[in-house]
Design a protein around this motif. Sequence first.
Motif, short mmCIF file in Angstrom:
data_model
loop_
_atom_site.label_atom_id
_atom_site.label_comp_id
_atom_site.label_asym_id
_atom_site.label_seq_id
_atom_site.Cartn_x
_atom_site.Cartn_y
_atom_site.Cartn_z
N UNK A 146 -3.51 -19.82 100.91
CA UNK A 146 -2.12 -18.99 100.51
C UNK A 146 -2.57 -17.76 100.03
N UNK A 147 -1.71 -16.71 100.41
CA UNK A 147 -2.38 -15.18 99.99
C UNK A 147 -1.21 -14.62 99.24
N UNK A 148 -1.72 -13.72 98.48
CA UNK A 148 -0.75 -12.89 97.54
C UNK A 148 -1.28 -11.54 97.38
N UNK A 149 -0.40 -10.64 96.65
CA UNK A 149 -0.72 -9.31 96.35
C UNK A 149 -2.32 -9.07 95.80
N UNK A 150 -3.04 -8.28 96.44
CA UNK A 150 -4.29 -8.20 95.86
C UNK A 150 -4.57 -6.90 94.90
N UNK A 151 -5.66 -6.51 94.91
CA UNK A 151 -6.14 -5.37 93.66
C UNK A 151 -5.65 -3.92 94.15
N UNK A 152 -5.83 -3.59 95.62
CA UNK A 152 -5.20 -2.45 96.02
C UNK A 152 -3.84 -2.20 95.89
N UNK A 153 -2.87 -3.34 95.98
CA UNK A 153 -1.66 -3.05 95.85
C UNK A 153 -1.25 -3.09 94.33
N UNK A 154 -1.75 -3.72 93.45
CA UNK A 154 -1.63 -3.48 92.08
C UNK A 154 -1.97 -2.22 91.58
N UNK A 155 -3.34 -1.71 92.02
CA UNK A 155 -3.65 -0.41 91.56
C UNK A 155 -2.90 0.80 91.99
N UNK A 156 -2.49 0.78 93.14
CA UNK A 156 -1.40 1.59 93.83
C UNK A 156 -0.11 1.87 92.73
N UNK A 157 0.16 0.33 92.39
CA UNK A 157 1.35 0.44 91.73
C UNK A 157 1.34 0.94 90.24
N UNK A 158 0.16 0.88 89.54
CA UNK A 158 -0.11 1.24 88.36
C UNK A 158 -0.41 2.87 88.57
N UNK A 159 -0.89 3.39 89.42
CA UNK A 159 -1.05 4.92 89.65
C UNK A 159 0.33 5.52 89.85
N UNK A 160 1.01 5.05 90.80
CA UNK A 160 2.49 5.15 90.85
C UNK A 160 3.23 5.41 89.55
N UNK A 161 3.21 4.57 88.90
CA UNK A 161 4.03 4.47 87.52
C UNK A 161 3.34 5.61 86.51
N UNK A 162 1.92 5.75 86.36
CA UNK A 162 1.29 6.82 85.86
C UNK A 162 1.89 7.96 86.30
N UNK A 163 2.02 8.31 87.42
CA UNK A 163 2.54 9.61 87.99
C UNK A 163 4.04 9.73 87.67
N UNK A 164 4.88 8.91 87.40
CA UNK A 164 6.13 8.89 86.93
C UNK A 164 6.30 9.15 85.46
N UNK A 165 5.20 8.41 84.65
CA UNK A 165 5.13 8.70 83.14
C UNK A 165 4.83 10.07 82.99
N UNK A 166 3.77 10.54 83.82
CA UNK A 166 3.03 11.82 83.57
C UNK A 166 4.13 13.20 83.81
N UNK A 167 4.87 12.76 85.09
CA UNK A 167 6.01 13.92 85.50
C UNK A 167 7.04 13.96 84.66
N UNK A 168 7.39 12.87 84.12
CA UNK A 168 8.56 12.77 82.88
C UNK A 168 8.25 13.35 81.52
N UNK A 169 6.88 13.26 81.38
CA UNK A 169 6.55 13.72 79.99
C UNK A 169 6.51 15.44 80.18
N UNK A 170 6.07 15.80 81.38
CA UNK A 170 5.89 17.16 81.58
C UNK A 170 7.35 17.89 81.65
N UNK A 171 8.31 17.17 82.12
CA UNK A 171 9.84 17.76 82.37
C UNK A 171 10.15 17.61 81.05
N UNK A 172 10.19 16.70 80.26
CA UNK A 172 10.55 16.37 78.73
C UNK A 172 9.98 17.66 77.74
#
Length: 322
Positions: free
Chosen positions: A243-269
């Motif tokens: 059985x297969x599931x999402x691997x490290x690259x998938x979760x790493x991309x998700x984490x960096x994407x959320x980091x970009x969201x948080x950083x962008x919102x912080x700068x705008x705020x």
Amino acid sequence: MTLFDGVYPFYPQQRKAFVFDVSTIIVIVVFLTFACSFLLIIPGIRGRARLYWTVRVLLSLVVGVVIVAVQFTGDWETGWVKANTSYKSFSHALVNADIGLHVGLAGVNITLMGNPVNQVNETINYNEHFAWSFDADYDHSYSEGLEKGLPSPILYVAEKFTMQSPCGVHRQYRISGHYASATLWVAFCTWLISNMLFSMPVLVYGGYMLLVTGAFMIFSLLSFSTVRNSPMCLIRFGTATLRIGYGGSFWLTLAIGLLCFVSGITVITLHYFNLDLLKTFFDLHEDNAEEYQDMTEVFVNPHFVSKGLSSSQPSKLNPNSV
């Protein structure tokens, strides 16, 4: 070379690591070079600006290296199973081995590692890559594997992803990986634009581009996740199921994407509620203060200030009084 039960041994072939390959290592080395170059010039930055520059540059490099590197990794989906399985075609010999399936954006890696590695007079340690990118022919790679005489477990798993397989997942994986890679390249372009905007006094637009970068990274995950819409055939080895599931690259991309969201919102705020703090972090407020400090006193010819002055020598005036 020796024979085993009348079957010729496997021919040597080039193998690709399921997580890191040459392309991934090159990307990491390039970004590490940029990081080391920055660390060499960081002592020339004075005061708290040194810390601010370090945080900004290193975070930006982390985002950039992840966006590029995950396109070459092979662990967007992973799965392992330990089973007793046949080792070669037309042979009744069984081996105990760990069988791994590692799915990337451009292909699939299948690993076979014996427990122990040396069994049936063979070294069982295989890692085979089958590409399905638009410039590759997956079925041709599978046919070459048959001609080389790859172990039966590897061929069995690889057959599930062929175009003729009843599973019908080849086209879905191929298209999903292609669009996920394309959106990641767009995210890389917006990341470059955000860095250029942050180097200019338009910080809020840099924050907006960070939001766009995070959005495209999330879009790439959604694109890859569409493979879940196609039911995956069961991959059985006796009583064990791979059985297969999402691997490290998938979760790493998700984490960096959320980091970009948080950083962008912080700068705008901060732009709308605390602009001075934002300028200080980007080393703009201090530069303006130093520039103002350098211009607090100027020398002016009194002839242009007041024609009534008879002195021909320049006098020292405060700019606030002019």
